[in-house]
Motif scaffolding. Structure first.
Motif, PDB file in Angstrom:
ATOM      1  N   THR A  78       0.823  -1.210   0.000  1.00  0.00           N
ATOM      2  CA  THR A  78       0.000   0.000   0.000  1.00  0.00           C
ATOM      3  C   THR A  78       0.855   1.256   0.000  1.00  0.00           C
ATOM      4  O   THR A  78       0.628   2.170  -0.792  1.00  0.00           O
ATOM      5  CB  THR A  78      -0.951   0.001   1.223  1.00  0.00           C
ATOM      6  OG1 THR A  78      -1.815  -1.135   1.123  1.00  0.00           O
ATOM      7  CG2 THR A  78      -1.785   1.270   1.270  1.00  0.00           C
ATOM      8  N   VAL A  79       1.853   1.315   0.876  1.00  0.00           N
ATOM      9  CA  VAL A  79       2.674   2.529   0.930  1.00  0.00           C
ATOM     10  C   VAL A  79       3.524   2.695  -0.321  1.00  0.00           C
ATOM     11  O   VAL A  79       3.776   3.819  -0.760  1.00  0.00           O
ATOM     12  CB  VAL A  79       3.541   2.615   2.207  1.00  0.00           C
ATOM     13  CG1 VAL A  79       2.679   2.673   3.438  1.00  0.00           C
ATOM     14  CG2 VAL A  79       4.550   1.520   2.294  1.00  0.00           C
ATOM     15  N   SER A  81       2.616   1.971  -3.267  1.00  0.00           N
ATOM     16  CA  SER A  81       1.760   2.391  -4.380  1.00  0.00           C
ATOM     17  C   SER A  81       1.603   3.907  -4.407  1.00  0.00           C
ATOM     18  O   SER A  81       1.124   4.474  -5.373  1.00  0.00           O
ATOM     19  CB  SER A  81       0.390   1.716  -4.288  1.00  0.00           C
ATOM     20  OG  SER A  81      -0.343   2.208  -3.178  1.00  0.00           O
ATOM     21  N   LYS A  82       2.012   4.558  -3.353  1.00  0.00           N
ATOM     22  CA  LYS A  82       1.938   6.019  -3.285  1.00  0.00           C
ATOM     23  C   LYS A  82       3.144   6.629  -4.000  1.00  0.00           C
ATOM     24  O   LYS A  82       4.141   5.994  -4.221  1.00  0.00           O
ATOM     25  CB  LYS A  82       1.915   6.466  -1.834  1.00  0.00           C
ATOM     26  CG  LYS A  82       0.874   5.726  -1.003  1.00  0.00           C
ATOM     27  CD  LYS A  82       0.180   6.612  -0.073  1.00  0.00           C
ATOM     28  CE  LYS A  82      -0.795   5.884   0.811  1.00  0.00           C
ATOM     29  NZ  LYS A  82      -1.970   5.384   0.168  1.00  0.00           N
ATOM     30  N   THR A  83       3.002   7.878  -4.370  1.00  0.00           N
ATOM     31  CA  THR A  83       4.113   8.562  -5.034  1.00  0.00           C
ATOM     32  C   THR A  83       5.135   9.022  -4.003  1.00  0.00           C
ATOM     33  O   THR A  83       4.895   8.953  -2.803  1.00  0.00           O
ATOM     34  CB  THR A  83       3.593   9.786  -5.822  1.00  0.00           C
ATOM     35  OG1 THR A  83       2.917  10.649  -4.897  1.00  0.00           O
ATOM     36  CG2 THR A  83       2.657   9.350  -6.926  1.00  0.00           C
ATOM     37  N   SER A  85       8.110   7.816  -3.123  1.00  0.00           N
ATOM     38  CA  SER A  85       8.826   6.827  -2.322  1.00  0.00           C
ATOM     39  C   SER A  85      10.317   6.962  -2.578  1.00  0.00           C
ATOM     40  O   SER A  85      10.750   7.049  -3.724  1.00  0.00           O
ATOM     41  CB  SER A  85       8.399   5.405  -2.703  1.00  0.00           C
ATOM     42  OG  SER A  85       7.038   5.235  -2.490  1.00  0.00           O
ATOM     43  N   LYS A 108       6.324  10.076   1.419  1.00  0.00           N
ATOM     44  CA  LYS A 108       5.665  11.336   1.785  1.00  0.00           C
ATOM     45  C   LYS A 108       6.129  11.837   3.151  1.00  0.00           C
ATOM     46  O   LYS A 108       5.328  12.248   3.985  1.00  0.00           O
ATOM     47  CB  LYS A 108       4.155  11.184   1.744  1.00  0.00           C
ATOM     48  CG  LYS A 108       3.618  10.954   0.346  1.00  0.00           C
ATOM     49  CD  LYS A 108       2.116  10.956   0.329  1.00  0.00           C
ATOM     50  CE  LYS A 108       1.653  10.853  -1.111  1.00  0.00           C
ATOM     51  NZ  LYS A 108       0.195  10.899  -1.229  1.00  0.00           N
TER      52      LYS A 108
END
Length: 140
Positions: A78-79, A81-83, A85, A108
């Protein structure tokens, strides 16, 4: 400042994972296509997250605990998949067992290694090195 927003050491190498193929292996391990050839071709593309150890899915010397290991993997997926990184690697202690890159994952502005511990997905592990702010990890 929340513990997960802990500042990363300025002397460490910052490696962006933006637009890079990633594959989660375990809650504390992932593959990153550093050479951008579309596949994970060598042990230098495997990343072991520092200061955290998560339960194993397969039989190992530490035992096997899919009930706790699967949520750790899910959280890491999940983490990632975030921008935004990025990995932080200590140039003085860059690789561990099997040639894997040892790093802290930041997403983030949040220290994901520490977040895994705080959320109960893993525990403090000093096998490779002690964290500069190890008391922050130990308190979680």
């Amino acid at each position: 400042m929340a513990d997960e927003e802990q500042a990363m050491p300025k002397s460490w190498e910052k490696i962006s994972l933006k637009k890079m193929k990633l594959q989660v292996i375990a809650g504390d391990t992932l593959d990153a296509d550093f050479n951008r050839n579309g596949r994970f071709s060598n042990s230098q593309e495997r990343v072991r997250l520092l200061y955290v150890d998560t339960p194993e899915l397969k039989k190992s010397h530490k035992g096997k605990d899919p009930k706790l290991g699967l949520p750790a993997i899910s959280f890491l997926r999940t983490v990632l998949s975030k921008t935004n990184s990025v990995l932080w690697a200590d140039q003085k202690n860059k690789t561990g067992n099997y040639g894997r890159l040892l790093a802290v994952l930041e997403v983030k502005g949040h220290n994901i290694n520490l977040a895994l511990i705080k959320r109960g997905h893993g525990y403090l592990n000093t096998r490779y090195t002690w964290a500069d702010g190890f008391k922050t990890y130990a308190r979680t």
